[in-house]
Design a protein around this motif. Structure first.
Motif, PDB file in Angstrom:
ATOM      1  N   ILE A  27      43.920  49.968  44.842  1.00  0.00           N
ATOM      2  CA  ILE A  27      44.559  50.788  45.869  1.00  0.00           C
ATOM      3  C   ILE A  27      43.538  51.839  46.306  1.00  0.00           C
ATOM      4  O   ILE A  27      43.014  52.577  45.478  1.00  0.00           O
ATOM      5  CB  ILE A  27      45.807  51.488  45.290  1.00  0.00           C
ATOM      6  CG1 ILE A  27      46.785  50.447  44.761  1.00  0.00           C
ATOM      7  CG2 ILE A  27      46.454  52.375  46.327  1.00  0.00           C
ATOM      8  CD1 ILE A  27      47.953  51.033  44.022  1.00  0.00           C
ATOM      9  N   ILE A  80      40.029  39.748  44.241  1.00  0.00           N
ATOM     10  CA  ILE A  80      40.682  39.667  45.548  1.00  0.00           C
ATOM     11  C   ILE A  80      40.300  38.364  46.244  1.00  0.00           C
ATOM     12  O   ILE A  80      41.097  37.766  46.972  1.00  0.00           O
ATOM     13  CB  ILE A  80      40.348  40.904  46.407  1.00  0.00           C
ATOM     14  CG1 ILE A  80      41.279  41.012  47.615  1.00  0.00           C
ATOM     15  CG2 ILE A  80      38.906  40.891  46.886  1.00  0.00           C
ATOM     16  CD1 ILE A  80      42.632  41.469  47.271  1.00  0.00           C
ATOM     17  N   PHE A 132      53.581  45.119  53.483  1.00  0.00           N
ATOM     18  CA  PHE A 132      52.516  45.809  54.208  1.00  0.00           C
ATOM     19  C   PHE A 132      52.687  47.321  54.092  1.00  0.00           C
ATOM     20  O   PHE A 132      51.723  48.055  53.937  1.00  0.00           O
ATOM     21  CB  PHE A 132      52.493  45.390  55.687  1.00  0.00           C
ATOM     22  CG  PHE A 132      52.373  43.898  55.873  1.00  0.00           C
ATOM     23  CD1 PHE A 132      51.644  43.138  54.985  1.00  0.00           C
ATOM     24  CD2 PHE A 132      52.981  43.269  56.939  1.00  0.00           C
ATOM     25  CE1 PHE A 132      51.533  41.774  55.144  1.00  0.00           C
ATOM     26  CE2 PHE A 132      52.879  41.903  57.109  1.00  0.00           C
ATOM     27  CZ  PHE A 132      52.149  41.154  56.199  1.00  0.00           C
ATOM     28  N   VAL A 188      51.546  48.513  50.743  1.00  0.00           N
ATOM     29  CA  VAL A 188      50.078  48.582  50.674  1.00  0.00           C
ATOM     30  C   VAL A 188      49.614  49.861  51.350  1.00  0.00           C
ATOM     31  O   VAL A 188      48.776  50.603  50.836  1.00  0.00           O
ATOM     32  CB  VAL A 188      49.440  47.363  51.380  1.00  0.00           C
ATOM     33  CG1 VAL A 188      47.938  47.539  51.481  1.00  0.00           C
ATOM     34  CG2 VAL A 188      49.762  46.096  50.612  1.00  0.00           C
ATOM     35  N   GLU A 244      51.383  51.981  47.195  1.00  0.00           N
ATOM     36  CA  GLU A 244      52.249  51.647  46.065  1.00  0.00           C
ATOM     37  C   GLU A 244      51.736  50.415  45.333  1.00  0.00           C
ATOM     38  O   GLU A 244      51.868  50.320  44.117  1.00  0.00           O
ATOM     39  CB  GLU A 244      53.687  51.399  46.558  1.00  0.00           C
ATOM     40  CG  GLU A 244      54.375  52.675  46.999  1.00  0.00           C
ATOM     41  CD  GLU A 244      55.556  52.408  47.903  1.00  0.00           C
ATOM     42  OE1 GLU A 244      56.059  51.272  47.918  1.00  0.00           O
ATOM     43  OE2 GLU A 244      55.969  53.347  48.601  1.00  0.00           O
ATOM     44  N   ILE A 245      51.208  49.456  46.063  1.00  0.00           N
ATOM     45  CA  ILE A 245      50.653  48.282  45.401  1.00  0.00           C
ATOM     46  C   ILE A 245      49.254  48.010  45.936  1.00  0.00           C
ATOM     47  O   ILE A 245      48.902  48.444  47.027  1.00  0.00           O
ATOM     48  CB  ILE A 245      51.537  47.021  45.611  1.00  0.00           C
ATOM     49  CG1 ILE A 245      51.742  46.740  47.096  1.00  0.00           C
ATOM     50  CG2 ILE A 245      52.869  47.153  44.904  1.00  0.00           C
ATOM     51  CD1 ILE A 245      52.378  45.395  47.365  1.00  0.00           C
ATOM     52  N   SER A 246      48.479  47.304  45.158  1.00  0.00           N
ATOM     53  CA  SER A 246      47.123  46.994  45.597  1.00  0.00           C
ATOM     54  C   SER A 246      47.163  45.723  46.444  1.00  0.00           C
ATOM     55  O   SER A 246      48.114  44.954  46.363  1.00  0.00           O
ATOM     56  CB  SER A 246      46.240  46.784  44.378  1.00  0.00           C
ATOM     57  OG  SER A 246      46.602  45.571  43.766  1.00  0.00           O
ATOM     58  N   PRO A 247      46.130  45.492  47.250  1.00  0.00           N
ATOM     59  CA  PRO A 247      46.103  44.275  48.074  1.00  0.00           C
ATOM     60  C   PRO A 247      46.240  43.012  47.236  1.00  0.00           C
ATOM     61  O   PRO A 247      46.861  42.040  47.665  1.00  0.00           O
ATOM     62  CB  PRO A 247      44.735  44.343  48.737  1.00  0.00           C
ATOM     63  CG  PRO A 247      44.414  45.786  48.789  1.00  0.00           C
ATOM     64  CD  PRO A 247      45.011  46.389  47.574  1.00  0.00           C
ATOM     65  N   ALA A 248      45.667  43.032  45.999  1.00  0.00           N
ATOM     66  CA  ALA A 248      45.762  41.841  45.161  1.00  0.00           C
ATOM     67  C   ALA A 248      47.214  41.534  44.824  1.00  0.00           C
ATOM     68  O   ALA A 248      47.664  40.384  44.894  1.00  0.00           O
ATOM     69  CB  ALA A 248      44.943  42.039  43.893  1.00  0.00           C
ATOM     70  N   ALA A 302      49.712  42.515  46.574  1.00  0.00           N
ATOM     71  CA  ALA A 302      50.366  42.157  47.831  1.00  0.00           C
ATOM     72  C   ALA A 302      50.266  40.667  48.080  1.00  0.00           C
ATOM     73  O   ALA A 302      51.229  40.022  48.492  1.00  0.00           O
ATOM     74  CB  ALA A 302      49.729  42.928  48.979  1.00  0.00           C
ATOM     75  N   PHE A 303      49.083  40.083  47.785  1.00  0.00           N
ATOM     76  CA  PHE A 303      48.909  38.644  47.993  1.00  0.00           C
ATOM     77  C   PHE A 303      49.862  37.853  47.115  1.00  0.00           C
ATOM     78  O   PHE A 303      50.447  36.867  47.550  1.00  0.00           O
ATOM     79  CB  PHE A 303      47.461  38.250  47.687  1.00  0.00           C
ATOM     80  CG  PHE A 303      46.575  38.359  48.881  1.00  0.00           C
ATOM     81  CD1 PHE A 303      46.782  37.541  49.975  1.00  0.00           C
ATOM     82  CD2 PHE A 303      45.558  39.282  48.923  1.00  0.00           C
ATOM     83  CE1 PHE A 303      45.968  37.643  51.091  1.00  0.00           C
ATOM     84  CE2 PHE A 303      44.743  39.398  50.031  1.00  0.00           C
ATOM     85  CZ  PHE A 303      44.954  38.571  51.110  1.00  0.00           C
ATOM     86  N   LYS A 304      50.011  38.318  45.861  1.00  0.00           N
ATOM     87  CA  LYS A 304      50.924  37.620  44.951  1.00  0.00           C
ATOM     88  C   LYS A 304      52.333  37.645  45.512  1.00  0.00           C
ATOM     89  O   LYS A 304      53.020  36.622  45.555  1.00  0.00           O
ATOM     90  CB  LYS A 304      50.886  38.280  43.572  1.00  0.00           C
ATOM     91  CG  LYS A 304      49.642  37.908  42.806  1.00  0.00           C
ATOM     92  CD  LYS A 304      49.806  38.197  41.312  1.00  0.00           C
ATOM     93  CE  LYS A 304      48.510  37.894  40.601  1.00  0.00           C
ATOM     94  NZ  LYS A 304      47.748  39.116  40.264  1.00  0.00           N
ATOM     95  N   LEU A 349      53.267  38.061  48.555  1.00  0.00           N
ATOM     96  CA  LEU A 349      53.372  37.261  49.776  1.00  0.00           C
ATOM     97  C   LEU A 349      53.503  35.775  49.432  1.00  0.00           C
ATOM     98  O   LEU A 349      54.275  35.048  50.054  1.00  0.00           O
ATOM     99  CB  LEU A 349      52.133  37.461  50.652  1.00  0.00           C
ATOM    100  CG  LEU A 349      52.105  38.717  51.496  1.00  0.00           C
ATOM    101  CD1 LEU A 349      50.762  38.859  52.201  1.00  0.00           C
ATOM    102  CD2 LEU A 349      53.202  38.696  52.540  1.00  0.00           C
ATOM    103  N   ARG A 350      52.746  35.350  48.422  1.00  0.00           N
ATOM    104  CA  ARG A 350      52.809  33.939  48.040  1.00  0.00           C
ATOM    105  C   ARG A 350      54.180  33.586  47.494  1.00  0.00           C
ATOM    106  O   ARG A 350      54.757  32.566  47.838  1.00  0.00           O
ATOM    107  CB  ARG A 350      51.736  33.631  46.999  1.00  0.00           C
ATOM    108  CG  ARG A 350      50.419  33.229  47.595  1.00  0.00           C
ATOM    109  CD  ARG A 350      49.715  32.189  46.745  1.00  0.00           C
ATOM    110  NE  ARG A 350      49.751  32.492  45.329  1.00  0.00           N
ATOM    111  CZ  ARG A 350      48.914  33.330  44.718  1.00  0.00           C
ATOM    112  NH1 ARG A 350      48.015  33.987  45.420  1.00  0.00           N
ATOM    113  NH2 ARG A 350      48.995  33.526  43.421  1.00  0.00           N
TER     114      ARG A 350
END
Lengths: 201, 314
Positions: free
Chosen positions: A94, A137, B10, B13, B17-21, B23-25, B27-28
């Motif tokens: 983050i 990532i 989104f 992110v 609150e959450i990391s992009p990594a 977020a991907f989980k 989303l999947r």
């Protein structure tokens, strides 16, 4: 018009690739449309050289919003327009700066609706820890992209001396993806990218 | 933490609150969840969605029951057909009776969508016509014009507003010719056309009495009763909510008073349409009031004050 997007870690060469690719397929100048998080759209006209000076940098997170350019590609006797969108780099963590977090959110939302995803990976970044860690990532982007079926990895910085060995490592880590080795800086390997684009617009 | 829609992710992110990594989980996961049920029974779901839209209309309990009844009837006839049982022919021509603004057109539109999803109608569109669209200027012109409209409506619904006016003119009026063409078409093309005649209660009754053959050709009659005050207020609230405005309590009281006044004054009181007009006018008045101010809060932008209604007098 199909929208192709360029994603990847910060400082992996997304903007450099976008501009050099534009130049490779015959654009001398580009109209860059900047789209900020609150949907503010500004458009600027650059020559490729100017754009490189203004938009690329060695520092992390130079690009903070979506930057789109409309390009033309010649397929046989027809000319097809497509949109190539450069995005804010995304990292695992983050980020402390709100502007960049917003940029990342924009990248994520664009990835959901883009017609094709180019995932740029910096070959010089690949280390032992990187190979061992399945939660980077890049893995996440790969896992997300591979189900979408319209996804390719661009292995950037092939010009860096020890990068060749890393290329084989990369194909071991991401076995299912198409990997195109390029050098964004020196415009190497862009021919293969062009064929890939031609298939997908 | 689970998220309902991608936008939530989104936002998370963005707010750190959450990391992009992560977020991907998320989303999947989300894509996996949504990928399955859509395939199971799309049609059923779409029908339910449309019926839900109908259920959201205020009042009209009789109408809602009837639409469900028609839906059930058609569905069962289809199942019977699958079992090779005798089936009733599907004649679905309708008569809608009610004052203006009681929801006749809205219901007709929803019906069109429902019937298309069930597969009774091919296109399910609604062609809205009135006397002027059907009746011509010289002898022979009427049949031509009417047929033109019918042609447009095949595969959907032909909705004739104020249909009683077709029989109004007397012996030599061309309206009758139009009725003849319509009657023939609704028999010949009963598989691909639904005819809906709509109009005021009293006039429609007269109309049907003067043409005895007509009544029996329309198996479904739906009455649209006037809304009572409470329902009108509900409608007003719903209209406001849709536009992201709210009515203060005083405004609601004033609105009720205004509606009471209008319904006693005007003979053919416009019902829901009047409410919509009042609300739209009030919204404009609110805008004028706020323009004069320097600092406007979010709350002020949303709230409609009694002052805004005071200007509204039709």
């Amino acid at each position: 018009m199909r929208e192709l997007t360029v994603v990847g870690r910060p400082n992996s060469g997304k903007t450099m690739f976008t501009l050099n690719f534009a130049s490779y397929i015959g654009s001398k100048t580009v109209d860059v449309t900047f789209r900020t998080y609150d949907d503010l759209i500004t458009c600027r006209h650059f020559s490729i050289e100017e754009a490189k000076r203004e938009l690329c940098s060695n520092a992390m997170h130079k690009t903070k919003s979506l930057q789109s350019i409309v390009l033309k590609i010649v397929l046989g006797k027809t000319v097809v327009n497509f949109k190539l969108t450069d995005t804010c780099g995304i990292g695992e963590k983050i980020h402390q700066e709100e502007k960049i977090r917003r940029g990342m959110a924009q990248t994520l939302s664009l990835m959901r609706c883009a017609d094709f995803i180019f995932h740029i990976i910096d070959l010089s970044y690949i280390s032992k820890e990187y190979t061992a860690n399945p939660n980077t990532i890049d893995h996440e982007i790969y896992n997300y992209g591979i189900v979408r079926n319209s996804y390719a990895i661009l292995a950037n910085k092939i010009d860096v001396p020890f990068a060749k060995d890393n290329l084989t490592k990369l194909s071991n880590i991401f076995p299912k993806a198409t990997i195109i080795p390029i050098s964004a800086l020196l415009s190497q390997g862009l021919k293969e990218v062009k064929t890939c684009v031609a298939r997908n617009v | 933490m689970s998220y309902v829609c991608p936008q939530d992710i989104f936002l998370a992110v963005e707010n750190g609150e959450i990391s992009p990594a992560q977020a991907f989980k998320s989303l999947r996961e989300m894509d996996n969840i949504t990928a399955y049920p859509t395939k199971v029974d799309n049609r059923q779901k779409r029908i339910e969605e449309i019926l839900y839209e109908l259920d959201h209309l205020i009042g009209l309990s009789e109408v809602k029951r009837l639409v469900r009844e028609i839906y059930a009837f058609i569905e069962i006839q289809r199942r019977r057909a699958q079992e090779k049982l005798n089936i009733e022919p599907l004649v679905l021509h309708m008569i809608f009776k009610g004052n203006p603004g009681t929801g006749k057109t809205t219901v007709a539109r929803i019906l069109g969508k429902v019937l298309r999803e069930i597969g009774v109608l091919q296109r399910g569109h609604l062609i809205e016509v009135e006397r002027a669209d059907l009746v011509g200027e010289y002898i022979g012109h009427t049949a031509q014009k009417t047929r033109e409209q019918l042609k447009k409506a095949y595969g959907g619904i032909l909705f004739i507003d104020e249909a009683y006016s077709l029989a109004r003119g007397g012996e030599k009026d061309f309206g009758k010719e139009s009725i003849d063409v319509l009657v023939k078409a609704m028999e010949d093309h009963k598989d691909e056309l639904i005819l809906i005649l709509a109009g005021y209660q009293k006039e429609m009754e007269n109309f049907l009495q003067t043409n005895p053959g007509l009544r029996s050709r329309f198996p479904i009659h739906i009455d649209f009763p006037d809304y009572n005050q409470q329902e009108l207020l509900h409608i007003a609230e719903q209209l406001c909510a849709k536009r992201q405005y709210t009515l203060s309590l005083e405004t609601q009281a004033l609105l009720l008073k205004l509606l009471l006044q209008q319904s006693s004054n005007i003979e053919n009181f416009g019902n829901a349409r009047t409410v919509r007009n009042i609300i739209e006018k009030a919204i404009r008045q609110q805008a004028v009031r706020l323009m004069a101010k320097n600092n406007i809060t979010r709350q002020e932008l949303i709230l409609i004050e009694p002052v805004d209604l005071k200007e509204v007098k039709e």
